[in-house]
Scaffold this motif. Structure first.
Motif, mmCIF file in Angstrom:
data_model
loop_
_atom_site.group_PDB
_atom_site.id
_atom_site.type_symbol
_atom_site.label_atom_id
_atom_site.label_comp_id
_atom_site.label_asym_id
_atom_site.label_seq_id
_atom_site.Cartn_x
_atom_site.Cartn_y
_atom_site.Cartn_z
ATOM 1 N N ARG A 261 -2.197 3.165 -2.315
ATOM 2 C CA ARG A 261 -2.022 1.731 -2.041
ATOM 3 C C ARG A 261 -1.103 1.524 -0.840
ATOM 4 O O ARG A 261 -1.362 0.658 0.008
ATOM 5 N N LEU A 262 -0.029 2.308 -0.762
ATOM 6 C CA LEU A 262 0.873 2.187 0.373
ATOM 7 C C LEU A 262 0.178 2.558 1.683
ATOM 8 O O LEU A 262 0.301 1.853 2.689
ATOM 9 N N VAL A 263 -0.559 3.673 1.674
ATOM 10 C CA VAL A 263 -1.262 4.102 2.880
ATOM 11 C C VAL A 263 -2.329 3.082 3.271
ATOM 12 O O VAL A 263 -2.513 2.772 4.456
ATOM 13 N N ALA A 264 -3.039 2.536 2.269
ATOM 14 C CA ALA A 264 -4.054 1.516 2.564
ATOM 15 C C ALA A 264 -3.430 0.261 3.154
ATOM 16 O O ALA A 264 -4.023 -0.397 4.020
ATOM 17 N N SER A 265 -2.223 -0.076 2.714
ATOM 18 C CA SER A 265 -1.557 -1.253 3.282
ATOM 19 C C SER A 265 -1.218 -1.016 4.749
ATOM 20 O O SER A 265 -1.351 -1.921 5.587
ATOM 21 N N ALA A 266 -0.772 0.213 5.087
ATOM 22 C CA ALA A 266 -0.487 0.532 6.488
ATOM 23 C C ALA A 266 -1.767 0.525 7.321
ATOM 24 O O ALA A 266 -1.773 0.057 8.470
ATOM 25 N N THR A 267 -2.848 1.038 6.745
ATOM 26 C CA THR A 267 -4.128 1.032 7.458
ATOM 27 C C THR A 267 -4.621 -0.391 7.670
ATOM 28 O O THR A 267 -5.199 -0.712 8.722
ATOM 29 N N LEU A 268 -4.386 -1.266 6.696
ATOM 30 C CA LEU A 268 -4.773 -2.664 6.856
ATOM 31 C C LEU A 268 -3.951 -3.332 7.955
ATOM 32 O O LEU A 268 -4.489 -4.112 8.759
#
Length: 498
Positions: free
Chosen positions: A464-471
């Motif tokens: 979830r953290l990595v996906a937030s950075a990717t977003l």
């Protein structure tokens, strides 16, 4: 008198041509650029996760330092080094300087050129004295100093279209530089967040190893007392060794992540190591403002770069079309020239000058210019297609990460419950084993399930953290198209102007 009148008439004709040429210089062939049309959705297919604010991207773009949303001082220090030391970013910055230099070169064509020349020489004819004709070899001394001026009048806008294309390419290069910086920053943020996940899982394994050691001691004591079987000891030892192996695997992953971060900040891996955390835990998932689809066009540097390339290609069509029209240039020269003798050069009899316009036009080229115009139009159509594809890709990236965050949010709820239930089951089975009502095999299975469920829970939170950075990267980070307007030597990047 006639000579004076003729000179005066020629001067008037020259001035008339010059004034007429300047009056016509406002003509510019080619079509003025308009930003290619796009069919934009009114909203995202995927709704932002619960608790997220919508349609407020300015909160990040105004701040610029989008990674600070994670509130990690160590991360802030690392990201600050990317713009300074990352070599990919440095290469992109060098390309911006090249584009600006090419723009200056294109702009220079609109101004007259001046050159100063000086020469001196000695020449002769014949070799020996001829007694029959009573002639001797002749020797000439030649010297000249001159100033030459030239100016090609931009009658049909060839130079102006070239400058327009140069400005657009410079802005595209600046957007590419911002894209390279954003990509490096986002990759570093993702790597750092994965490193934090690794540290939390390593702490979990360390705690588990300690618990398994104590459990092994208890089982050995029970075995020596004749209460437990030898298989219980071997199973406990197997559980401990497997967990130690998992910890070593995490150490290898941590090392690779540190190497990746070192590369991103331009430091040799041998000289870089992240300071260990006193109490490793995961950063909190931030509330990320989600932009509307139309705002994405202003906040993605790759979209801006593709659009600027389309503008440059459109200007190149005008450059190609201008080849169908004649060119008019003005030239002037003056100085002093001496062809013989050794007297002073700078005297009135040695003075010379010339002044006048020149016209040149191509009457037949076998279709070369038509082919060049068609090639320019094809190049423009290509850039428009690339621009639209870039926009579609940007929409996909945002939708993908919104969907990932939505799915991971649902998954985290169930995985958290699974980890809680597995931990409770492990405690119950362990007590039953100590009470003699359960076998150690049941304890073995419960411990493996509890550890796996907890690691999966940490892994989902890390995703979830990595996906937030990717977003955040997909939304353009803190970049905004207005930065292109501040590029030295270029005009406003606003498009669609006549």
């Amino acid at each position: 008198m006639s000579t004076t009148f003729s000179s005066f008439a020629r001067t008037r004709i020259f001035l008339a041509l010059a004034i007429s040429s300047l009056a016509l210089a406002a003509c510019t062939v080619g079509t003025d650029y308009r930003q290619p049309e796009l069919d934009l959705p009114a909203a995202w297919k995927e709704d932002p996760p619960p608790g997220w604010k919508t349609a407020q991207p300015q909160e990040i773009s105004d701040r610029g330092e989008w990674w600070k949303i994670y509130n990690e001082p160590q991360l802030d220090e690392l990201v600050a080094q990317v713009e300074i030391s990352n070599q990919n970013v440095a290469a992109a910055a060098a390309r911006v300087r090249q584009a600006l230099a090419l723009l200056d070169a294109a702009s220079a064509a609109a101004y007259p050129t001046a050159s100063l020349g000086a020469s001196a020489g000695r020449s002769g004819s014949g070799v020996n004295e001829n007694l029959v004709t009573n002639s001797r070899s002749r020797v000439n001394n030649n010297s000249q100093v001159s100033l030459n001026l030239g100016w090609e009048i931009d009658l049909w806008g060839r130079v102006r279209r070239g400058v327009e294309a140069g400005e657009a390419r410079a802005q595209s290069s600046a957007a590419d530089h911002s894209g390279a910086l954003l990509s490096a920053q986002a990759t570093l943020v993702q790597s750092y967040l994965q490193w934090r996940v690794n540290a939390v899982q390593r702490r979990l394994l360390d705690e588990t190893v300690e618990a398994y050691r104590k459990s092994l001691e208890v089982i050995k004591n029970r075995y020596e007392a004749g209460v437990a079987q030898r298989s219980d000891v071997t199973q406990a030892q197997t559980q401990l060794s497997n967990t130690l192996a998992q910890a070593i695997d995490l150490d290898a992953q941590r090392t690779q992540l540190e190497h990746a971060i070192a590369l991103l900040i331009g430091v040799p891996p041998a000289r870089f190591e992240l300071a260990p955390l006193d109490k490793p835990d995961l950063p909190r998932l931030p509330q990320i403002p989600a932009a509307l689809p139309s705002e994405l066009l202003e906040r993605r540097p790759d979209i801006a770069s593709a659009e600027r390339l389309a503008a440059a290609a459109n200007a190149n069509i005008g450059v190609a079309q201008s080849a169908f029209y004649p060119t008019i240039s003005l030239s002037a020269a003056g100085g002093y020239q001496q062809n013989s003798g050794f007297g002073p050069l700078f005297t009135l009899p040695n003075r010379f000058w010339s002044l006048g316009p020149a016209l040149a036009a191509i009457l037949f080229d076998g279709g070369l210019r038509s082919a060049q115009v068609e090639q320019a139009r094809g190049a423009y159509d290509e850039t428009v297609a690339n621009y639209r594809q870039t926009v579609l890709t940007a929409f996909q990236e945002v939708e993908d990460n919104l969907a990932a965050l939505r799915v991971l949010e649902e998954e985290s709820v169930h995985q958290r419950e699974a980890a809680r239930a597995a931990a409770e089951s492990e405690a119950l089975v362990r007590n039953q084993y100590l009470a003699g009502t359960a076998s150690f095999l049941e304890v073995f299975v419960a411990q493996a399930s509890a550890l796996s469920a907890k690691r999966l829970d940490i892994g989902v939170e890390g995703q979830r953290l990595v996906a937030s950075a990717t977003l955040l990267k997909a939304l353009g980070g803190g970049w905004h198209k207005e930065t292109l307007e501040k590029l030295p030597g270029t005009k406003s990047s606003e498009t669609g102007e006549e």
